[in-house]
Scaffold this active site. Structure first.
Site, mmCIF file in Angstrom:
data_model
loop_
_atom_site.group_PDB
_atom_site.id
_atom_site.type_symbol
_atom_site.label_atom_id
_atom_site.label_comp_id
_atom_site.label_asym_id
_atom_site.label_seq_id
_atom_site.Cartn_x
_atom_site.Cartn_y
_atom_site.Cartn_z
ATOM 1 N N THR A 1 0.822 -1.209 0.000
ATOM 2 C CA THR A 1 0.000 0.000 0.000
ATOM 3 C C THR A 1 0.856 1.258 0.000
ATOM 4 O O THR A 1 0.458 2.298 -0.514
ATOM 5 C CB THR A 1 -0.926 -0.021 1.241
ATOM 6 O OG1 THR A 1 -1.809 -1.119 1.085
ATOM 7 C CG2 THR A 1 -1.734 1.243 1.381
ATOM 8 N N TYR B 1 -7.691 -0.127 -4.008
ATOM 9 C CA TYR B 1 -6.650 0.501 -4.839
ATOM 10 C C TYR B 1 -5.678 -0.574 -5.321
ATOM 11 O O TYR B 1 -5.753 -1.730 -4.897
ATOM 12 C CB TYR B 1 -5.885 1.543 -4.004
ATOM 13 C CG TYR B 1 -5.406 0.949 -2.704
ATOM 14 C CD1 TYR B 1 -4.209 0.260 -2.633
ATOM 15 C CD2 TYR B 1 -6.184 1.038 -1.546
ATOM 16 C CE1 TYR B 1 -3.793 -0.330 -1.457
ATOM 17 C CE2 TYR B 1 -5.776 0.452 -0.364
ATOM 18 C CZ TYR B 1 -4.586 -0.240 -0.328
ATOM 19 O OH TYR B 1 -4.184 -0.843 0.827
ATOM 20 N N THR C 1 1.550 -4.279 4.269
ATOM 21 C CA THR C 1 1.441 -4.544 5.705
ATOM 22 C C THR C 1 0.868 -5.932 6.024
ATOM 23 O O THR C 1 1.022 -6.411 7.145
ATOM 24 C CB THR C 1 0.559 -3.478 6.394
ATOM 25 O OG1 THR C 1 -0.738 -3.500 5.795
ATOM 26 C CG2 THR C 1 1.166 -2.098 6.279
ATOM 27 N N ASP C 2 0.205 -6.563 5.050
ATOM 28 C CA ASP C 2 -0.488 -7.829 5.360
ATOM 29 C C ASP C 2 0.464 -8.920 5.838
ATOM 30 O O ASP C 2 0.148 -9.651 6.774
ATOM 31 C CB ASP C 2 -1.265 -8.326 4.129
ATOM 32 C CG ASP C 2 -2.494 -7.472 3.850
ATOM 33 O OD1 ASP C 2 -2.846 -6.638 4.698
ATOM 34 O OD2 ASP C 2 -3.103 -7.649 2.778
ATOM 35 N N LYS D 1 0.445 -7.486 12.991
ATOM 36 C CA LYS D 1 -0.595 -6.558 12.545
ATOM 37 C C LYS D 1 -1.850 -6.834 13.362
ATOM 38 O O LYS D 1 -2.336 -7.966 13.393
ATOM 39 C CB LYS D 1 -0.856 -6.750 11.048
ATOM 40 C CG LYS D 1 -1.797 -5.733 10.446
ATOM 41 C CD LYS D 1 -1.908 -5.879 8.927
ATOM 42 C CE LYS D 1 -2.802 -4.777 8.366
ATOM 43 N NZ LYS D 1 -2.925 -4.841 6.903
ATOM 44 N N GLU E 1 -0.882 -31.489 27.807
ATOM 45 C CA GLU E 1 -1.320 -32.881 27.962
ATOM 46 C C GLU E 1 -0.136 -33.844 27.801
ATOM 47 O O GLU E 1 0.720 -33.627 26.945
ATOM 48 C CB GLU E 1 -2.347 -33.225 26.864
ATOM 49 C CG GLU E 1 -3.427 -32.186 26.653
ATOM 50 C CD GLU E 1 -4.520 -32.303 27.694
ATOM 51 O OE1 GLU E 1 -4.779 -33.430 28.148
ATOM 52 O OE2 GLU E 1 -5.069 -31.248 28.070
HETATM 53 N N1 ASP Z 1 -2.779 -5.589 0.829
HETATM 54 C C1 ASP Z 1 -1.773 -4.612 1.111
HETATM 55 C C2 ASP Z 1 -0.432 -5.308 1.144
HETATM 56 O O1 ASP Z 1 -0.176 -6.007 2.088
HETATM 57 C C3 ASP Z 1 -2.074 -3.936 2.383
HETATM 58 C C4 ASP Z 1 -1.056 -2.939 2.855
HETATM 59 O O2 ASP Z 1 0.040 -2.807 2.364
HETATM 60 O O3 ASP Z 1 -1.406 -2.195 3.804
HETATM 61 O O4 ASP Z 1 0.326 -5.189 0.218
#
Ligand code: ASP
Length: 359
Positions: free
Chosen positions: A43, A57, A123-124, A196, A316
């Site tokens: 992004t 976008y 960010t993903d 995140k 366990e």
């Molecule tokens: N979908 C985007 C990515 O991870 C989201 C982001 O960058 O905030 O490239």
């Protein structure tokens, strides 16, 4: 006549050489560090149709030079140059890109003229790339990952300041030896613990319970803490001769769980399975039977947790008897990365558990 032409040509050459040298000297005459910016998309390089569009976008559309040119203040902190590694929406990140990135960073940091690296990233999966690099970068020099939540074209885009801050962090002597860092929203997080936490908010990156490492306060980089786990120059993992990573899958536990995805992972050739269990890595009895069968076939099973806080420790007796390993406080997606790298070194379960205790 020929002599005169030769003399003129020689003098022109001399003048050009002096000129080039003085430009070079001007570029190098500052004491600023040399920072390489590797761009992968996301992004932060996203382009939308209007400045109020925050979703839908195209991630990774804008090239690295345009991003750098948009923040001329960077030049006050470092001599930067950009390199486009890929142009991905980071939801599509792959092991192949990680290996390429890891090798390229090690190549660059081995060069005395490079003082640090900034990586622009979506960010993903940013936290996954950060942790992978934290384990495979062979240098103490700063490596900083940065992204943004709003596309570059948005009103109040967070990318430009995040990028400037990432360069500030990469240029700071205090960042040396801290492992791979994430600089977003005026905070510095360590690669191992950051995750995140919010789908849309700019204050999305947190290190739950353990906390972030420092601030970028009005341009000043201030550290308060550092990770105690092994990383970068102290890591035993090496990507130099790796062309692929072992196949490891994450299976998410839930009420009324069954063995379908576990059996499918084994049938697909998984060398390891991370079970994102409930609570302290608890496993539904139907899934437990399938995981025990998987270990019999040589698949390494690591218990992790879907909770997001705390550590996964022995529980366990049946888990111990089935030789399931504990994922410590790594979230499932990071446990997958450590298990992949562990499996490039050994299939000895004690050794792999040691790695989960140390990294
Ligand atoms: N979908 C985007 C990515 O991870 C989201 C982001 O960058 O905030 O490239």
């Amino acid at each position: 006549m020929l002599k005169r032409q030769l003399l003129v040509a020689f003098m022109t050459l001399c003048m050009l050489t002096i000129g080039v040298q003085s430009v070079f000297a001007a570029e190098k005459s500052n004491d600023l560090p040399n920072i390489k910016i590797l761009a992968t998309g996301g992004t932060i390089a996203g382009s939308a149709n209007s400045n109020t569009q925050m979703t839908g976008y195209k991630a990774g559309a804008i090239g690295i030079q345009t991003l750098i040119d948009a923040v001329p203040q960077i030049k006050d902190y470092a001599n930067v140059s950009g390199e486009q590694v890929c142009k991905l929406d980071s939801k599509d990140m792959s092991n192949d890109v990680w290996l390429k990135l890891g090798k390229r960073i090690n190549e660059l940091l081995a060069d005395n003229s490079v003082d640090g690296i900034v990586i622009t990233h979506g960010t993903d999966t940013l936290e996954e790339t950060a942790y992978f690099l934290n384990l495979v970068v062979k240098s103490d020099k700063p490596v900083v990952i940065v992204g943004s939540m709003r596309p570059a074209t948005a009103i109040s885009a967070d990318g430009p300041l995040n990028l400037l801050n990432a360069v500030r962090v990469a240029s700071s002597k205090d960042s040396v030896g801290k492992g791979v860092l994430v600089a977003m929203n005026d905070e510095i997080n360590g690669a191992r613990d950051v995750t995140k936490t919010n789908t849309n908010n700019v204050a999305t990156f947190k290190s739950p319970e353990l906390g972030f490492l420092g601030y970028i306060n009005d341009g000043k980089v201030c550290f308060y803490r550092e990770s105690t786990r092994k990383h970068t120059a102290n890591s035993e993992f090496n990507v130099k001769h790796l062309n692929e990573l072992p196949y490891v899958k994450v299976v998410y536990g839930h009420a009324d769980d069954d063995r379908v995805f576990i059996d499918a992972a084994v049938a697909a050739g998984a060398k390891g399975i991370i079970y994102a269990g409930t609570g302290n890595g608890s496993i539904h009895k139907n899934a437990e039977a399938a995981l025990a069968d998987a270990t019999q076939k040589g698949v390494v099973v690591v218990r992790s947790s879907r909770v997001g806080n705390g550590t996964v420790i022995d529980a366990e007796q049946s888990y111990i008897d089935a030789h399931f390993l504990n994922g410590d406080s790594l979230n499932p997606q990071k446990a997958r990365i450590l298990l992949m790298l562990a499996l490039t070194k050994t299939d000895d379960l004690k050794e792999i558990q040691r790695m989960f205790n140390e990294y």
